[in-house]
Design a protein around this motif. Structure first.
Motif, PDB file in Angstrom:
ATOM      1  N   LEU A  95       0.824  -1.208   0.000  1.00  0.00           N
ATOM      2  CA  LEU A  95       0.000   0.000   0.000  1.00  0.00           C
ATOM      3  C   LEU A  95       0.861   1.262   0.000  1.00  0.00           C
ATOM      4  O   LEU A  95       2.006   1.253   0.466  1.00  0.00           O
ATOM      5  N   THR A  96       0.297   2.343  -0.497  1.00  0.00           N
ATOM      6  CA  THR A  96       0.928   3.642  -0.306  1.00  0.00           C
ATOM      7  C   THR A  96       0.793   4.020   1.168  1.00  0.00           C
ATOM      8  O   THR A  96      -0.009   3.437   1.905  1.00  0.00           O
ATOM      9  N   LYS A  97       1.540   5.016   1.610  1.00  0.00           N
ATOM     10  CA  LYS A  97       1.469   5.427   3.011  1.00  0.00           C
ATOM     11  C   LYS A  97       0.066   5.898   3.384  1.00  0.00           C
ATOM     12  O   LYS A  97      -0.468   5.530   4.427  1.00  0.00           O
ATOM     13  N   ASP A  98      -0.551   6.703   2.523  1.00  0.00           N
ATOM     14  CA  ASP A  98      -1.894   7.183   2.826  1.00  0.00           C
ATOM     15  C   ASP A  98      -2.890   6.039   2.900  1.00  0.00           C
ATOM     16  O   ASP A  98      -3.775   6.022   3.769  1.00  0.00           O
ATOM     17  N   ALA A  99      -2.758   5.073   1.992  1.00  0.00           N
ATOM     18  CA  ALA A  99      -3.666   3.929   2.007  1.00  0.00           C
ATOM     19  C   ALA A  99      -3.453   3.088   3.256  1.00  0.00           C
ATOM     20  O   ALA A  99      -4.404   2.575   3.857  1.00  0.00           O
ATOM     21  N   SER A 100      -2.195   2.955   3.688  1.00  0.00           N
ATOM     22  CA  SER A 100      -1.894   2.191   4.897  1.00  0.00           C
ATOM     23  C   SER A 100      -2.482   2.871   6.129  1.00  0.00           C
ATOM     24  O   SER A 100      -3.004   2.206   7.034  1.00  0.00           O
ATOM     25  N   ASP A 101      -2.414   4.214   6.147  1.00  0.00           N
ATOM     26  CA  ASP A 101      -3.004   4.948   7.271  1.00  0.00           C
ATOM     27  C   ASP A 101      -4.524   4.795   7.298  1.00  0.00           C
ATOM     28  O   ASP A 101      -5.142   4.736   8.358  1.00  0.00           O
ATOM     29  N   PHE A 102      -5.133   4.734   6.104  1.00  0.00           N
ATOM     30  CA  PHE A 102      -6.593   4.596   6.006  1.00  0.00           C
ATOM     31  C   PHE A 102      -7.056   3.189   6.381  1.00  0.00           C
ATOM     32  O   PHE A 102      -8.087   3.026   7.041  1.00  0.00           O
ATOM     33  N   TRP A 103      -6.303   2.192   5.998  1.00  0.00           N
ATOM     34  CA  TRP A 103      -6.762   0.802   6.105  1.00  0.00           C
ATOM     35  C   TRP A 103      -6.747   0.333   7.556  1.00  0.00           C
ATOM     36  O   TRP A 103      -5.732   0.397   8.235  1.00  0.00           O
ATOM     37  N   GLN A 104      -7.881  -0.141   8.038  1.00  0.00           N
ATOM     38  CA  GLN A 104      -8.018  -0.675   9.385  1.00  0.00           C
ATOM     39  C   GLN A 104      -8.517  -2.115   9.299  1.00  0.00           C
ATOM     40  O   GLN A 104      -9.722  -2.354   9.160  1.00  0.00           O
ATOM     41  N   PRO A 105      -7.620  -3.086   9.367  1.00  0.00           N
ATOM     42  CA  PRO A 105      -8.034  -4.483   9.250  1.00  0.00           C
ATOM     43  C   PRO A 105      -9.034  -4.897  10.321  1.00  0.00           C
ATOM     44  O   PRO A 105      -9.840  -5.805  10.102  1.00  0.00           O
ATOM     45  N   GLY A 106      -8.995  -4.233  11.490  1.00  0.00           N
ATOM     46  CA  GLY A 106      -9.912  -4.589  12.562  1.00  0.00           C
ATOM     47  C   GLY A 106     -11.310  -4.024  12.398  1.00  0.00           C
ATOM     48  O   GLY A 106     -12.170  -4.222  13.263  1.00  0.00           O
ATOM     49  N   ALA A 107     -11.575  -3.326  11.289  1.00  0.00           N
ATOM     50  CA  ALA A 107     -12.888  -2.712  11.079  1.00  0.00           C
ATOM     51  C   ALA A 107     -13.957  -3.743  10.740  1.00  0.00           C
ATOM     52  O   ALA A 107     -15.139  -3.411  10.687  1.00  0.00           O
ATOM     53  N   GLY A 108     -13.555  -4.987  10.512  1.00  0.00           N
ATOM     54  CA  GLY A 108     -14.510  -6.031  10.177  1.00  0.00           C
ATOM     55  C   GLY A 108     -14.035  -6.826   8.984  1.00  0.00           C
ATOM     56  O   GLY A 108     -12.903  -6.667   8.513  1.00  0.00           O
ATOM     57  N   ALA A 109     -14.908  -7.694   8.495  1.00  0.00           N
ATOM     58  CA  ALA A 109     -14.542  -8.546   7.367  1.00  0.00           C
ATOM     59  C   ALA A 109     -15.749  -8.784   6.478  1.00  0.00           C
ATOM     60  O   ALA A 109     -16.874  -8.963   6.965  1.00  0.00           O
ATOM     61  N   VAL A 110     -15.500  -8.759   5.190  1.00  0.00           N
ATOM     62  CA  VAL A 110     -16.469  -9.216   4.201  1.00  0.00           C
ATOM     63  C   VAL A 110     -16.120 -10.671   3.901  1.00  0.00           C
ATOM     64  O   VAL A 110     -14.959 -10.990   3.618  1.00  0.00           O
TER      65      VAL A 110
END
Length: 621
Positions: A95-110
């Motif tokens: 990921l880019t740095k901004d995308a890494s900052d945005f991405w929260q794996p703990g937000a749930g799962a599809v």
């Protein structure tokens, strides 16, 4: 790589054991922009997919190789999402740095039926910067939210996508992901490999017994919090009940109670006892309150220990608050056992309520009629329910029009019916009744001219109508109320299809005469085209008879949150019209089959005929 991934390029998952794992991983790091699956034992073998629920497979992510093509970046990231890598550090390298900052794996799962299948690339449109968009295809079958609650849905086309841009890294232009779905996107088998279902427990509102609240935690160390499964279970309990259950349960933990800062591991000692260090907020609890808190923890931790939990000690800022042994926690059990052996019942060929008991020789079945009018044949029965204390039973007459309650411990006359339906026939009048753990009796009147759900407080009149919100034109065909009294399983018929829904039972007003409503219906088995029968099989599990579109009838276990596993499918049985399970999972399932009569399913065996004729097999409840 993710064990459910379908590679678009070269590579594949690898199983390895012992010292060979390190070498194999090194080779994978050279060959793949993805990850390797490595179990704890077994020979080295390439695989494309792991069997569903293959929890022994471990996934190790590797970073993208230099000058990796866009396809490799997308596939590598999707595979790295299925790993246990701390904070998904390797996945973030895609990921880019901004995308890494945005991405929260703990937000749930599809959760998709199979792993997400990236298609593309296609040229990005409407973006300020050039790039590539990879649509992700798949059939979504469930969601898991940030509170770890699982919710199944009817299979629906998934519509997420991943966007890539080029950026300069170390003087070289590299493809990286700058836009992606929030949380995790996993195939079903990867989800089952990474997560496990546990019940956390809260008290029924205003009552002294516990209610199971199923959630999912990581099978191993949580990549985000670095907590082991036991600590994860304690944390999700302290976080409070899931949104669906919250209106009907209470938690005695003082507001703000949490694990002591920095605690990521909790271990049972050699007596299978556990000390749980909490923050200072817990010190506000009195002794009686603390015992209830400890009971919540004891029941929650039972799913995570192979042997019975010996005791739990709660600490607040290092000082002991209280200690509760496993046997002491039984006073708060959701099913509140009577201490007597659990016996199934059925209606014999003469319409009498009878017990089904096996002697020392399992081939011998003792068919004994109960005491009282239901056992004498004073009224011919079509369907029954035995109260949980096994002192009374409710019986519907064989024309399914009248409901009676009578003692099954003493002789007596049959009283007037509690209710009489204006409908006709087995499907158009009264359903089989059901008792909840409070001693209330429930039944559905399926009269097409006046369908209604009825409750009888303490098993006696008058009939109290229960409003069911969200029926949307469906009618109640059958019902089973949970032992805790706050959930009800409903078979709803609409448009020729019968579906299984779980409703929340809410009580408002005076405790001795509350207004009762069933609300927030949730689909439990959306994958089934029709459901024939259902029974509670423990605090958060149902045994369900039904079939999927184009499939054959099957009997399987389903969690009340709708989650399933391959292990939940039971041996086949034809023409099942009724099913019964005890709260104690050591007792065999009992079923009514048009082909085989009244049958049972002992642990580790196949279905066995108990009696060749009869109907309405039930356990108390």
């Amino acid at each position: 790589m993710g064990v459910d991934r379908r590679r678009r390029g070269q590579g594949g998952a690898v199983r390895a054991s012992g010292a060979r794992a390190t070498a194999v991983l090194g080779v994978c790091g050279v060959l793949l922009a993805g990850c390797a699956s490595i179990p704890d034992s077994g020979d080295v073998q390439p695989v494309k997919a792991s069997p569903p629920g293959e929890s022994q497979v471990r996934v190790y992510a590797v970073p993208p190789r230099e000058k990796a093509e866009p396809d490799e970046i997308v596939n590598g990231f999707l595979e790295a999402m299925t790993s246990d890598d701390p904070d998904f550090a390797m996945a973030r390298k895609y990921l880019t740095k901004d995308a890494s900052d945005f991405w929260q794996p703990g937000a749930g799962a599809v959760v998709l039926r199979a792993a997400p299948d990236p298609a593309g690339p296609k040229e990005a449109s409407g973006r300020a910067s050039a790039g590539l968009t990879y649509p992700l295809y798949g059939d979504q079958i469930a969601d898991m939210d940030s509170s770890h609650a699982y919710k199944p849905i009817e299979p629906t086309a998934y519509g997420g996508d991943i966007h890539l841009v080029q950026q300069t890294i170390g003087g070289t232009k590299e493809w990286r992901i700058d836009s992606l779905p929030q949380g995790l996107v996993l195939g079903e088998s990867d989800f089952q490999r990474n997560y496990r279902s546990v019940n956390k427990y809260y008290f029924a509102s205003g009552e002294n017994w516990l209610v199971a609240d199923p959630v999912y935690i990581r099978q191993r160390i949580d990549p985000t919090s670095r907590m082991d499964p036991v600590t994860q279970a304690v944390r999700v309990l302290l976080d409070g009940p899931t949104n669906w259950l919250k209106p009907v349960v209470d938690s005695p933990f003082p507001r703000g109670t949490a694990l002591q800062k920095g605690v990521t591991s909790l271990e049972f000692d050699d007596r299978n006892a556990l000390k749980v260090p909490l923050n200072g907020k817990a010190a506000k609890a009195g002794r009686a309150q603390c015992r209830k808190m400890a009971a919540q923890l004891l029941f929650t931790l039972r799913d995570l220990s192979a042997t019975p939990v010996g005791q739990v000690e709660l600490l607040a800022d290092g000082s002991s608050l209280c200690v509760l042994r496993g046997d002491q926690a039984e006073e708060f059990a959701p099913d509140r056992p009577t201490g007597r052996p659990v016996t199934p019942y059925f209606v014999d060929e003469h319409g009498r309520l009878s017990l089904l008991q096996t002697g020392g020789d399992e081939a011998t079945v003792d068919r004994t009629q109960v005491i009282g009018p239901f056992g004498t044949g004073a009224v011919k029965l079509g369907a029954v329910a035995v109260a949980r204390d096994e002192k009374h039973a409710a019986g519907v007459t064989d024309d399914f029009r009248s409901l009676h309650v009578a003692s099954i411990l003493s002789e007596g006359e049959l009283g007037d019916p509690l209710v009489t339906s204006g409908g006709k026939g087995k499907e158009g009048a009264l359903s089989a009744p059901s008792w909840d753990g409070r001693g209330d009796l429930w039944i559905a009147d399926r009269d097409p001219a006046k369908p209604r759900l009825l409750r009888f407080a303490d098993g006696a009149g008058p009939a109290r109508p229960v409003t069911v919100e969200g029926l949307d034109g469906a009618r109640v065909k059958a019902l089973r109320v949970s032992a805790d009294g706050v959930r009800i399983a409903l078979l709803l018929t609409k448009g020729g299809r019968t579906t299984l829904q779980i409703g929340r039972v809410e009580r408002h007003g005076p405790k001795d005469d509350p207004k009762v409503t069933v609300t927030e219906l949730q689909s439990v088995a959306p994958q089934m085209e029709t459901v024939t029968a259902v029974s509670w099989a423990g605090p958060s599990r149902l045994v369900v008879v039904g079939k999927e579109a184009g499939g054959v009838q099957q009997v399987r276990y389903i969690q009340t949150d709708g989650s399933t596993s391959a292990a939940g499918v039971l041996p086949g049985l034809n023409q099942v019209t009724a099913i019964a399970a005890a709260d104690d999972d050591r007792q065999p399932l009992i079923a009514d089959s048009d082909d085989a009569g009244i049958v049972r399913l002992p642990t580790g065996a196949n279905w066995q005929t108990m009696v060749e004729s009869g109907s309405s097999p039930v356990y108390p409840g």
